[in-house]
Scaffold this motif. Structure first.
Motif, PDB file in Angstrom:
ATOM      1  N   CYS A 183      -7.240 -12.527  -3.809  1.00 47.80           N
ATOM      2  CA  CYS A 183      -7.160 -13.546  -2.840  1.00 47.80           C
ATOM      3  C   CYS A 183      -5.911 -14.450  -3.162  1.00 47.80           C
ATOM      4  N   GLY A 184      -4.873 -13.728  -3.898  1.00 52.03           N
ATOM      5  CA  GLY A 184      -3.635 -14.405  -3.828  1.00 52.03           C
ATOM      6  C   GLY A 184      -2.590 -13.972  -5.326  1.00 52.03           C
ATOM      7  N   ALA A 185      -1.188 -13.970  -4.800  1.00 54.98           N
ATOM      8  CA  ALA A 185      -0.455 -13.817  -5.197  1.00 54.98           C
ATOM      9  C   ALA A 185      -0.820 -13.284  -6.846  1.00 54.98           C
ATOM     10  N   ALA A 186      -1.786 -14.263  -8.032  1.00 56.93           N
ATOM     11  CA  ALA A 186      -1.521 -14.506  -9.213  1.00 56.93           C
ATOM     12  C   ALA A 186      -2.310 -13.444  -9.370  1.00 56.93           C
ATOM     13  N   CYS A 187      -3.301 -13.249  -8.619  1.00 61.46           N
ATOM     14  CA  CYS A 187      -4.729 -12.223  -9.127  1.00 61.46           C
ATOM     15  C   CYS A 187      -3.905 -10.706  -8.507  1.00 61.46           C
ATOM     16  N   GLN A 188      -3.040 -10.303  -7.366  1.00 59.57           N
ATOM     17  CA  GLN A 188      -2.169  -9.198  -7.436  1.00 59.57           C
ATOM     18  C   GLN A 188      -1.439  -9.189  -8.250  1.00 59.57           C
ATOM     19  N   ARG A 189      -0.825  -9.894  -9.243  1.00 58.22           N
ATOM     20  CA  ARG A 189       0.112  -9.742 -10.323  1.00 58.22           C
ATOM     21  C   ARG A 189      -0.929  -9.211 -11.371  1.00 58.22           C
ATOM     22  N   ALA A 190      -2.194 -10.380 -11.311  1.00 57.10           N
ATOM     23  CA  ALA A 190      -2.851  -9.450 -12.520  1.00 57.10           C
ATOM     24  C   ALA A 190      -3.896  -8.650 -13.045  1.00 57.10           C
ATOM     25  N   ASP A 191      -3.564  -7.815 -11.397  1.00 53.31           N
ATOM     26  CA  ASP A 191      -4.974  -6.916 -11.313  1.00 53.31           C
ATOM     27  C   ASP A 191      -3.733  -5.419 -11.069  1.00 53.31           C
ATOM     28  N   TRP A 192      -2.321  -5.923 -10.837  1.00 50.52           N
ATOM     29  CA  TRP A 192      -1.639  -5.243 -10.811  1.00 50.52           C
ATOM     30  C   TRP A 192      -1.767  -3.699 -11.243  1.00 50.52           C
ATOM     31  N   GLY A 193      -1.515  -4.362 -12.296  1.00 54.16           N
ATOM     32  CA  GLY A 193      -1.611  -2.755 -13.735  1.00 54.16           C
ATOM     33  C   GLY A 193      -3.104  -2.160 -13.831  1.00 54.16           C
ATOM     34  N   ARG A 194      -3.968  -2.267 -13.133  1.00 55.67           N
ATOM     35  CA  ARG A 194      -4.888  -1.363 -12.621  1.00 55.67           C
ATOM     36  C   ARG A 194      -5.276  -0.951 -11.244  1.00 55.67           C
ATOM     37  N   HIS A 195      -4.942  -1.892 -10.419  1.00 55.07           N
ATOM     38  CA  HIS A 195      -4.754  -1.557  -8.726  1.00 55.07           C
ATOM     39  C   HIS A 195      -4.342   0.050  -8.832  1.00 55.07           C
ATOM     40  N   LYS A 196      -2.205  -0.267  -9.321  1.00 48.37           N
ATOM     41  CA  LYS A 196      -0.913   0.925  -8.626  1.00 48.37           C
ATOM     42  C   LYS A 196      -1.724   1.999  -9.354  1.00 48.37           C
ATOM     43  N   VAL A 197      -2.531   2.650  -9.627  1.00 49.92           N
ATOM     44  CA  VAL A 197      -2.966   4.301 -10.070  1.00 49.92           C
ATOM     45  C   VAL A 197      -3.575   4.107  -9.204  1.00 49.92           C
ATOM     46  N   ALA A 198      -4.864   3.820  -8.775  1.00 58.79           N
ATOM     47  CA  ALA A 198      -5.297   4.263  -7.255  1.00 58.79           C
ATOM     48  C   ALA A 198      -4.536   4.388  -6.365  1.00 58.79           C
ATOM     49  N   CYS A 199      -3.980   3.040  -6.243  1.00 56.73           N
ATOM     50  CA  CYS A 199      -3.151   2.740  -4.907  1.00 56.73           C
ATOM     51  C   CYS A 199      -1.650   4.034  -4.933  1.00 56.73           C
ATOM     52  N   GLY A 200      -1.460   4.562  -5.678  1.00 55.68           N
ATOM     53  CA  GLY A 200      -0.431   5.148  -5.074  1.00 55.68           C
ATOM     54  C   GLY A 200      -0.953   6.860  -5.600  1.00 55.68           C
ATOM     55  N   MET A 201      -2.086   6.876  -5.191  1.00 58.81           N
ATOM     56  CA  MET A 201      -2.672   8.364  -4.748  1.00 58.81           C
ATOM     57  C   MET A 201      -3.860   8.625  -3.862  1.00 58.81           C
ATOM     58  N   ILE A 202      -3.553   6.948  -3.245  1.00 58.80           N
ATOM     59  CA  ILE A 202      -4.645   6.934  -1.887  1.00 58.80           C
ATOM     60  C   ILE A 202      -3.359   7.827  -0.372  1.00 58.80           C
ATOM     61  N   TYR A 203      -3.727   8.337   0.495  1.00 55.69           N
ATOM     62  CA  TYR A 203      -3.065   8.867   1.269  1.00 55.69           C
ATOM     63  C   TYR A 203      -3.555   8.302   2.496  1.00 55.69           C
TER      64      TYR A 203
END
Length: 211
Positions: A183-203
Motif C-alpha cells: 500500500c505504500g513505501a513504508a510497507c514496501q521497506r518493512a516487508d522487503w526483508g521477507r519479499h526479496k527472497v521470493a522476488c529474486g527467484m521469480i522468472y
C-alpha cells in the motif's frame, strides 16, 4: 515421478517450480472464465522435496496478495489457499521439477470448499493416473485457532490491513517481480526483508482473464 524434458523457461542448474493459482469463475457472455495466475520460479538446486515444498509455501503470501482474489467455489472474498503439489523428474537431470496447483478459497472449514477441493483432487488424480494418492483428511491440515481471521487476499502484502483490499487502485505492484503489491513505501521497506527472497527467484508472472 514422470520424466519430462526441460521447457524453454527452465534451467538445468536450478530447481524449476511452476505455481498455478485458481480463483472464481466469472460468467461473461455465457462463457465461464476462471481467473488464474501462473508464476514460474528458479529455486536454488535442491533434491530434497520437503525443503522445496517449504520454500514454495513461504512464497504463497506473495501470490495471495497479488490480486483481489475471490473463492474459487463460491465467489466470496478469499482468505485462504490450498495447494496440490506434483513432482516431475526432468530428463538428463537428478533435479526434480515441481508444479503447484493453488486454490484460493474463502474458508477451509466451509462444507462447499471442502467438497470443491475433494472433487478437484479426484479430477487431478484421474488426470495423473493416481499419482497424487488419496485426498488427505482435512483434519490433518490443522485447525484454525479460535477467533483467528486470516488476511484478505489482495490486501497489502506488508501490513495486510483489511481496508487496503477495498480499492484495487490503492496498492502498488512490485516493479521487479510484477506480482506482489503493497500500500505504500513504508510497507514496501518493512516487508522487503521477507519479499526479496521470493522476488529474486521469480522468472515470470502471467495473470489470465483479469481483463
Amino acid at each position: 515421478m514422470a520424466a519430462v524434458p526441460l521447457q524453454e523457461w527452465e534451467r538445468g542448474d536450478k530447481t524449476n517450480v511452476e505455481i498455478i493459482g485458481y480463483g472464481w469463475r466469472v460468467l461473461e457472455y455465457f462463457h465461464a472464465e476462471e481467473k488464474r495466475v501462473m508464476v514460474r520460479l528458479h529455486l536454488p538446486a535442491d533434491r530434497d522435496k520437503d525443503r522445496i515444498q517449504l520454500a514454495v509455501m513461504l512464497m504463497l503470501r506473495d501470490i495471495k496478495h497479488s490480486r483481489k482474489w475471490l473463492c474459487e467455489f463460491c465467489g466470496a472474498p478469499a482468505r485462504e489457499t490450498h495447494t496440490f503439489n506434483f513432482f516431475y523428474r526432468v530428463l538428463d537431470s537428478d533435479l526434480p521439477r515441481l508444479v503447484v496447483y493453488c486454490h484460493f478459497v474463502c474458508d477451509m472449514d466451509k462444507r462447499h470448499v471442502r467438497e470443491g477441493l475433494t472433487a478437484t483432487h479426484h479430477l487431478m488424480n484421474t488426470r495423473f493416473d493416481g499419482t497424487l494418492g488419496p485426498m488427505p483428511p482435512f483434519a490433518s491440515f490443522g485447525k484454525r485457532p479460535s477467533g483467528k481471521v486470516y488476511p484478505l487476499a489482495g490486501s497489502c502484502a506488508g501490513c495486510q490491513h483489511e481496508d487496503t483490499a477495498v480499492d484495487e487502485g490503492v496498492l502498488k505492484r512490485c516493479a521487479r517481480c510484477k506480482m506482489t503489491r503493497v500500500c505504500g513505501a513504508a510497507c514496501q521497506r518493512a516487508d522487503w526483508g521477507r519479499h526479496k527472497v521470493a522476488c529474486g527467484m521469480i522468472y515470470s508472472v502471467t495473470f489470465e482473464n483479469w481483463g
